[in-house]
Design an enzyme around this catalytic site. Sequence first.
Site, short mmCIF file in Angstrom:
data_model
loop_
_atom_site.label_atom_id
_atom_site.label_comp_id
_atom_site.label_asym_id
_atom_site.label_seq_id
_atom_site.Cartn_x
_atom_site.Cartn_y
_atom_site.Cartn_z
N SER A 1 0.81 -1.22 0.00
CA SER A 1 0.00 0.00 0.00
C SER A 1 0.85 1.27 0.00
O SER A 1 0.67 2.15 -0.85
CB SER A 1 -0.92 0.01 1.22
OG SER A 1 -1.80 -1.08 1.22
N LYS B 1 4.86 4.98 17.63
CA LYS B 1 3.42 5.27 17.47
C LYS B 1 2.64 4.01 17.12
O LYS B 1 1.45 3.89 17.45
CB LYS B 1 3.20 6.36 16.41
CG LYS B 1 3.72 6.03 15.01
CD LYS B 1 2.68 5.45 14.10
CE LYS B 1 3.27 5.07 12.76
NZ LYS B 1 2.26 4.57 11.80
N ASP C 1 1.79 11.80 13.38
CA ASP C 1 1.68 10.39 13.01
C ASP C 1 0.95 9.59 14.09
O ASP C 1 0.16 8.68 13.80
CB ASP C 1 3.08 9.82 12.78
CG ASP C 1 3.08 8.57 11.92
OD1 ASP C 1 2.01 8.19 11.41
OD2 ASP C 1 4.16 7.98 11.73
N THR D 1 -2.49 7.45 13.40
CA THR D 1 -2.43 5.99 13.55
C THR D 1 -3.32 5.49 14.69
O THR D 1 -3.86 4.39 14.63
CB THR D 1 -0.97 5.55 13.78
OG1 THR D 1 -0.16 6.07 12.74
CG2 THR D 1 -0.85 4.04 13.77
N ASN E 1 -2.35 -1.04 12.91
CA ASN E 1 -2.04 -1.32 14.30
C ASN E 1 -3.25 -1.07 15.20
O ASN E 1 -3.52 -1.85 16.12
CB ASN E 1 -0.84 -0.47 14.74
CG ASN E 1 0.45 -0.91 14.07
OD1 ASN E 1 1.09 -1.86 14.49
ND2 ASN E 1 0.82 -0.24 12.99
#
Length: 334
Positions: A12, A192, A245, A249, A257
């Site tokens: 991706s 992260k 980030d 996320t 995640n």
Amino acid sequence: MPTRVAVYGAGSWGTAFSMILADAGCEVSLWGRRPELIDAINSTRSNPDYLPGVTLPSGITATADAAQAAKGADVAVLTVTAQTLRPNLTTWAPLLAQDTVLVSLMKGVELSTASLMSEVIADVTGAGPERIAVVSGPNLAGEIIRRQPAASVVACADMNVAERLQAACHTPYFRPYTTTDVIGCELGGAVKNVIALAVGIADGHGLGSNTQAALITRGLAETTRLAQAMGANAQTLAGLAGMGDLVATCSSPLSRNHTFGANLGRGLTVAETTAVTKQTAEGVTSCRSVLDLARRHNVDMPLTETVVGIVHGGTSPQDAIKELMSRSAKPELH
């Protein structure tokens, strides 16, 4: 002459970043390990396995031949999973020119050595810091492939190289900034993922926005402590490669995640969650490496330790939450 870029990894993010580079005027050779996927990309101008329904620019040519991808490359972008970088790069390094700039898009820490990806690159290739760069930030591929506005950070010890790379990936929808703080950018990107697992576990367990905000904020605090201990600039962690980030996320359903953690929070085992997850959640492996780094640098990282306990130690989310909440009281800034 346009900048020629070899992108190693047709998943991706590798595909989406190839689109960015091509839209910025680069000539891109996208390497993937499966010939059938490469044929599909070249024949349909799309990546049916990872980003279906999106037409890719004509400036991208896919190949399953690593040497063909490397031919004449000014820049090599590495976007395989973190734990496979060393063996893959050992094969690719002899194919690349001695002045090729090596760019990491990976957000993980090597399990066996607790090395950052830039350190693995230096170890395998012998390249100096002026040839190693990192791109990191809130860059969810599913949004970028639709050319939605996003920003990121290009980090290299040599600011001139960082600025060259900045120009090579600057488009009307993708705005890169520059820094020389490679360590800060890499740690922000790696840790992260671990914090996103924690937030996902909490969400899957039915906990609300207060819990999410607390985990994100305290996660940033422990990331910053580790980064400073390793020589990074704390301001980097307050920027795109850190807080930016982390928020993306931990909050987005597009985050691998977060999704992995949510399944654990709902009661699935790690094996069951892995079976239903099509793509790699880097934090699942890297959480152990991050904890190893923390212990080496004598840094307290309770959220990371909790995630390791849940994912690899069999601790239940209920017990983990009780343990976190019963920690001794202390000042917020310590």
